[in-house]
Each structure stands twice: as C-alpha cells, then as structure tokens.
Write a protein that holds these residues in place. Sequence first.
Motif, PDB file in Angstrom:
ATOM      1  N   LEU A  68      10.138  -5.876  -1.624  1.00 47.78           N
ATOM      2  CA  LEU A  68       8.850  -6.087  -2.285  1.00 47.78           C
ATOM      3  C   LEU A  68       7.779  -5.188  -1.672  1.00 47.78           C
ATOM      4  O   LEU A  68       6.916  -4.670  -2.385  1.00 47.78           O
ATOM      5  N   SER A  69       7.849  -4.984  -0.368  1.00 45.37           N
ATOM      6  CA  SER A  69       6.857  -4.124   0.282  1.00 45.37           C
ATOM      7  C   SER A  69       6.983  -2.675  -0.162  1.00 45.37           C
ATOM      8  O   SER A  69       5.977  -1.972  -0.320  1.00 45.37           O
ATOM      9  N   SER A  70       8.215  -2.197  -0.378  1.00 52.71           N
ATOM     10  CA  SER A  70       8.379  -0.808  -0.828  1.00 52.71           C
ATOM     11  C   SER A  70       7.895  -0.647  -2.268  1.00 52.71           C
ATOM     12  O   SER A  70       7.345   0.403  -2.624  1.00 52.71           O
ATOM     13  N   ILE A  71       8.066  -1.668  -3.086  1.00 48.67           N
ATOM     14  CA  ILE A  71       7.541  -1.634  -4.458  1.00 48.67           C
ATOM     15  C   ILE A  71       6.020  -1.556  -4.419  1.00 48.67           C
ATOM     16  O   ILE A  71       5.398  -0.817  -5.192  1.00 48.67           O
ATOM     17  N   LYS A  72       5.414  -2.317  -3.497  1.00 46.18           N
ATOM     18  CA  LYS A  72       3.955  -2.279  -3.371  1.00 46.18           C
ATOM     19  C   LYS A  72       3.473  -0.893  -2.968  1.00 46.18           C
ATOM     20  O   LYS A  72       2.555  -0.338  -3.584  1.00 46.18           O
ATOM     21  N   ARG A  73       4.083  -0.325  -1.927  1.00 49.80           N
ATOM     22  CA  ARG A  73       3.644   0.995  -1.459  1.00 49.80           C
ATOM     23  C   ARG A  73       3.857   2.063  -2.525  1.00 49.80           C
ATOM     24  O   ARG A  73       2.997   2.920  -2.740  1.00 49.80           O
ATOM     25  N   ALA A  74       5.004   2.015  -3.187  1.00 50.03           N
ATOM     26  CA  ALA A  74       5.313   3.018  -4.204  1.00 50.03           C
ATOM     27  C   ALA A  74       4.371   2.910  -5.400  1.00 50.03           C
ATOM     28  O   ALA A  74       3.909   3.928  -5.939  1.00 50.03           O
ATOM     29  N   SER A  75       4.065   1.695  -5.809  1.00 53.44           N
ATOM     30  CA  SER A  75       3.189   1.501  -6.973  1.00 53.44           C
ATOM     31  C   SER A  75       1.741   1.815  -6.627  1.00 53.44           C
ATOM     32  O   SER A  75       0.980   2.287  -7.474  1.00 53.44           O
ATOM     33  N   ARG A  76       1.368   1.566  -5.378  1.00 54.01           N
ATOM     34  CA  ARG A  76       0.026   1.954  -4.924  1.00 54.01           C
ATOM     35  C   ARG A  76      -0.104   3.476  -4.956  1.00 54.01           C
ATOM     36  O   ARG A  76      -1.134   4.016  -5.363  1.00 54.01           O
ATOM     37  N   ALA A  77       0.952   4.173  -4.540  1.00 46.23           N
ATOM     38  CA  ALA A  77       0.941   5.641  -4.600  1.00 46.23           C
ATOM     39  C   ALA A  77       0.908   6.120  -6.043  1.00 46.23           C
ATOM     40  O   ALA A  77       0.212   7.089  -6.376  1.00 46.23           O
ATOM     41  N   LEU A  78       1.646   5.445  -6.905  1.00 45.24           N
ATOM     42  CA  LEU A  78       1.685   5.816  -8.320  1.00 45.24           C
ATOM     43  C   LEU A  78       0.304   5.737  -8.960  1.00 45.24           C
ATOM     44  O   LEU A  78      -0.105   6.640  -9.703  1.00 45.24           O
ATOM     45  N   LEU A  79      -0.418   4.664  -8.685  1.00 43.09           N
ATOM     46  CA  LEU A  79      -1.729   4.449  -9.296  1.00 43.09           C
ATOM     47  C   LEU A  79      -2.862   5.032  -8.462  1.00 43.09           C
ATOM     48  O   LEU A  79      -4.023   4.930  -8.843  1.00 43.09           O
ATOM     49  N   ARG A  80      -2.498   5.607  -7.293  1.00 42.26           N
ATOM     50  CA  ARG A  80      -3.488   6.169  -6.372  1.00 42.26           C
ATOM     51  C   ARG A  80      -4.561   5.144  -6.041  1.00 42.26           C
ATOM     52  O   ARG A  80      -5.766   5.397  -6.164  1.00 42.26           O
ATOM     53  N   LYS A  81      -4.092   3.993  -5.593  1.00 42.91           N
ATOM     54  CA  LYS A  81      -4.976   2.878  -5.280  1.00 42.91           C
ATOM     55  C   LYS A  81      -5.001   2.615  -3.782  1.00 42.91           C
ATOM     56  O   LYS A  81      -3.971   2.657  -3.113  1.00 42.91           O
ATOM     57  N   GLY A  82      -6.166   2.314  -3.271  1.00 43.89           N
ATOM     58  CA  GLY A  82      -6.290   1.860  -1.899  1.00 43.89           C
ATOM     59  C   GLY A  82      -5.964   0.375  -1.821  1.00 43.89           C
ATOM     60  O   GLY A  82      -5.856  -0.309  -2.847  1.00 43.89           O
ATOM     61  N   PRO A  83      -5.833  -0.155  -0.598  1.00 36.27           N
ATOM     62  CA  PRO A  83      -5.440  -1.568  -0.423  1.00 36.27           C
ATOM     63  C   PRO A  83      -6.396  -2.559  -1.075  1.00 36.27           C
ATOM     64  O   PRO A  83      -5.975  -3.627  -1.513  1.00 36.27           O
ATOM     65  N   LYS A  84      -7.683  -2.219  -1.157  1.00 43.78           N
ATOM     66  CA  LYS A  84      -8.678  -3.169  -1.653  1.00 43.78           C
ATOM     67  C   LYS A  84      -9.082  -2.919  -3.100  1.00 43.78           C
ATOM     68  O   LYS A  84      -9.884  -3.661  -3.669  1.00 43.78           O
TER      69      LYS A  84
END
Length: 365
Positions: free
Chosen positions: A212-228
């Motif tokens: 689940l953590s790798s999905i989060k990191r990968a999708s954050r990179a995909l959408l170019r989103k910061g943690p907040k």
Amino acid sequence: MEDQSYFHTFPAAQGTQAGRPFFIAMCPLRVIPKLFVFDEEEVPAELRAQRTLNRARVPEIAHYLLSRRDAYVMSALTASVDAAVKFLPFEPEKQSSLGYLQIPMEARILINDGQHRRAAIEEAIKENPGLGSDNVPVLFFVDEGLVRSQQMFADLNRYAVRPSDSLSTLYDRRDQSSELARYLAAECTTFKTLTEFEKSTISNRSTKLFTLSSIKRASRALLRKGPKEEVTPQERLIAKEYWEAVAEQIPDWVNARQRKVSTADLRQDFIHAHGVTLQALGMAGAELLATHPKNWRSKIKALRKVDWSRTNSPAWEGRAIVNGRISKSTSSVHLASNYIKQAMGLTLSPGDREIESRRSGRSSN
C-alpha cells in the motif's frame, strides 16, 4: 496535614510495577512546560537520562495540535520525580487506588519519554492559550537516580516500533495520498487482491505484488502531489485509469492477479515486481500525462515491448539494480523513470539528462 500550597496536586490512580509504586495523573497542558524539566542539550549524553531534543520535530507536532484542535490525540508522558511523593486515596478505609497525588514543589520532575511532545505543547499554547485547559495523562515514577532514569529510557524505547508505512497509510484518514492509495487498492483492477496492507516489504512466501505504501508513493509521483496536497475526484479517476492501462501492457501483472504465475517468481526474476519500478512508472506517467494529455493511452502501449527481466543488465544495472541488487534510492527511481520515459518516446528534461550523464560518468569509471 501539610500546607497544600507547597505541593503540586493532581487527581491520580496508583499502581505497582516490579514492586515499585507508580501513578497516572491528569495534568492540564498549561502546567506541562513549567512542571517538567528536560535535560538541556549541552549536558553530555552520559549524564543525561534521554536523547537530545530534535528541535526540527517540535513545529510539526505543535502544528498537529493547533490544526487538529478538536480532533488531536496525545499519548501519555512518562516522568521521574526525584523526591518523596504523597498519595491521598479518596477512600482510605477501602485502600482505594484513586486519589490525589502530591508532588513537592521543589521536586525535580524529569521526562523519560515525551520530551518532544512537551516542547510542542509549550509552542502550541503560545499560539493558542485555550489549549492549556486540555489534559494529558502523565505516568509518574519515583526517581532512584540517574542510572535508573537512563535504564527507564532504554526500556521504554527498547520495544518501540514505528508502524510500517503501509499500516500508517491504511489508518491515516487525514492524508489525501493515503486516501488515494486505499481507493486504488480497493477499486483499481491492477491492485485488487495483490496489495499488502500492513507491511512495507513483501516476503518471499507472500501472494501479494504491491504494498500500500508503494502505491501511495507511485500515485503521488504520478499526480505530482506533495504529502499535504488535496487530490480531486478527477485526479483520483485519472490515477485509476493510468494504472489499469499500465497493467494491460504488463501481462505478468494480469497473470499474477489470475493466479497463473507466482508472485515470488516475479519478484525474483523481474524488475516490474518491485516498488522502485512502480514509483518510476508513476514518475514517467506524470510526464506522459502532462505532455500527451489526449493520446497518452497510445503512447503507453510501448511498455509492452520493455524487457523487465532482471537479467537485462544494459537497461537496469545502475538504474533500479545496483551491483546486482534492487535499489530503492531516489536516484534509482529517477533513472528507472528515465528509461521508461524513453521507451514511451518521451523527451528527457534537462534535469533528466543531467542525471543520465552522472550515471554514464560512474559507468565509465
């Protein structure tokens, strides 16, 4: 009975551990900074009872208290008192364990666990004095000297284990990217039944392929989103569509979902079965969506021709593989992403080319 003004008095419960009495008291937040002493940083480590305060952590905790004024949760502090304390039970005749704890005002109260929370409380109350009326539980032990206090710190932290990134992602209801990861794991065909929700590493015997953590990191990179940063419903849908389109071009993922191939074998033989590649696919996907918003689906078909095998050293050694081992470093993610971008016919940015040149320099040495 002695004058109460010479004592700090708290409602408390009395208990026993290892033959020693201890007390759990409710303390108003406003008294925490005044009551509890923290060994200052200039004191040598061998003469302290706990670690040096990491000032960088304090603003983050203070912000949490202030931004979640109506929903924050704070665990108990643990402290040692270097003087005799008094416990006055509510019902002495019944030997009640509930009563008032009296601590001499001249006593030194040293925090064994919770020094960063104490400093954050002090900072938060400066900005919002109303927090001072809230309470925090405090576990008090009678101090038996520095050696005992140091041992308490060691014992309290000996078995403290930080939750895995996947478990934190599963339970975090405030972080938008965690919410996105949970949505994708439940709704995206690519990740259904193949997601490890509790651990951030996958064992050889596991039937899962993604954490689940790798999905989060990968999708954050995909959408170019910061943690907040907020994730919109439209962005959530785009992420789902992208990962499903990627899976169509990686037959091994489809076969794993259909139980036609062992996930353990995929992890052993292929680079696409590791989090570094998932994140690289997310990073490459961000560039793909930005430069080809209309025809990205046709571009992504090029992934089917990529040789994802770990034996494909010309492609992956020095990128996702370093000295024959999978690398999860930031540079490895970026280098793997560059390879995927080129496979899809994307132009590398100046920053990408700089990273490539550094890799070439290392390879030639």
